[in-house]
Structures are given as structure tokens and as C-alpha cells.
Design an enzyme around this catalytic site. Sequence first.
Site: not given
Ligand code: THU
Length: 161
Positions: A62, A64, A73, A75, A112, A115
Site C-alpha cells: 500500500n 498512501e 492498496c 493488491e 477490500c 481491490c
Molecule cells: N489497504 C490495502 O492495501 N488493501 C486492502 O485490501 C485494504 C486496505 C490499505 C489501504 C490503506 O493504506 C490501509 O490499508 C488502511 O486502510
Amino acid sequence: MRKMHHSIDYLAYDSEESLPLESRELLNRAVLALDNAYAPYSRFQVSAAVRLENGHIHCGTNQENAAYPSGMCAERTALYFVGSEYPGIKVKEILVVARKEGTSQLLPACPCGGCRQVMQETEDRQGEPISVIFKLESSGFIKLDSVADTLPFRFDPASLA
Ligand code: THU
């Protein structure tokens, strides 16, 4: 009105050691890549390792951003990288892990909805299922044979026609 029912099959592994060898390799790579997550806002690090049909493994983490919705994210980072660098090469398996920054314990983390939608389109485009592995509870991992099992109701590209 009709009452409908939907059920899915998946495998549950009680420990990391009980995962198939190939999946454990993905797990090791995904855990190593957790260090590359850029998650200064959530402090929640996520890593996704994908195995391609040629046996190569690639990871995404991930990433940000101070403008929160601009982040990405793990994935999708992995799949968009593979789609950009290795177009046409099929994805066989994707494994997702997560932890709190500064800790080593892996936490339950299901991909999520956004994704899963992207994973689903990758699966549809390549015409072959992608296995999905993630930690469901504190102890074990689960493995589904297909992204479609994780997303029974989705936005279908056919809707755009
Ligand atoms: N996140 C992911 O990388 N993948 C997911 O399927 C769910 C959430 C990340 C996004 C964000 O940087 C952190 O997790 C908190 O939500």
C-alpha cells in the site's frame, strides 16, 4: 419474491506451515515486501504477492498519500504493476498480508471491495481463475480457488454495453 442462497467453498489452513509450498513462498515474499509499504497515515502496512504463470513472483504494497484518496492498496499496486510490465502473462495466485507498522505479527486482512473488483477484472481478462489467500482470523489463512468466490455480486463490464 424468492429467497435465494449463495455459498462458497474455501480451504482453511490452521498455520502458515500448513500452506502449500508455493503459497508459502508467496507468503515469505509478501512479508519481506511489507517493509516497502508507505503507510504513514494509517500505520497499517499491507503487502500482496502475486505468482505469474511463468513462476515469477511480484509484490505490491500500500502506498498512501497526504491527499488520502490518492493512496493505493497493495493488491492494486501489484496487479497494475504486473499488467503494465507483463501484459498477457496470467496471474495464478495472489496472497495478502498485513501488520501494524513497527510490529511483526500478521493481522487478518481481507482484500477490500475495490481491490476485489480489480482482481475480478484481471481474472475475467485472462480467462483463468486466480487463487486468493489471506488471513481470516488471528491463527490461520484461507484459500479460495477464484476471485469470483470473493465477489459474488459485482459491477460487470457487460453493464456498460
Ligand atoms: N489497504 C490495502 O492495501 N488493501 C486492502 O485490501 C485494504 C486496505 C490499505 C489501504 C490503506 O493504506 C490501509 O490499508 C488502511 O486502510
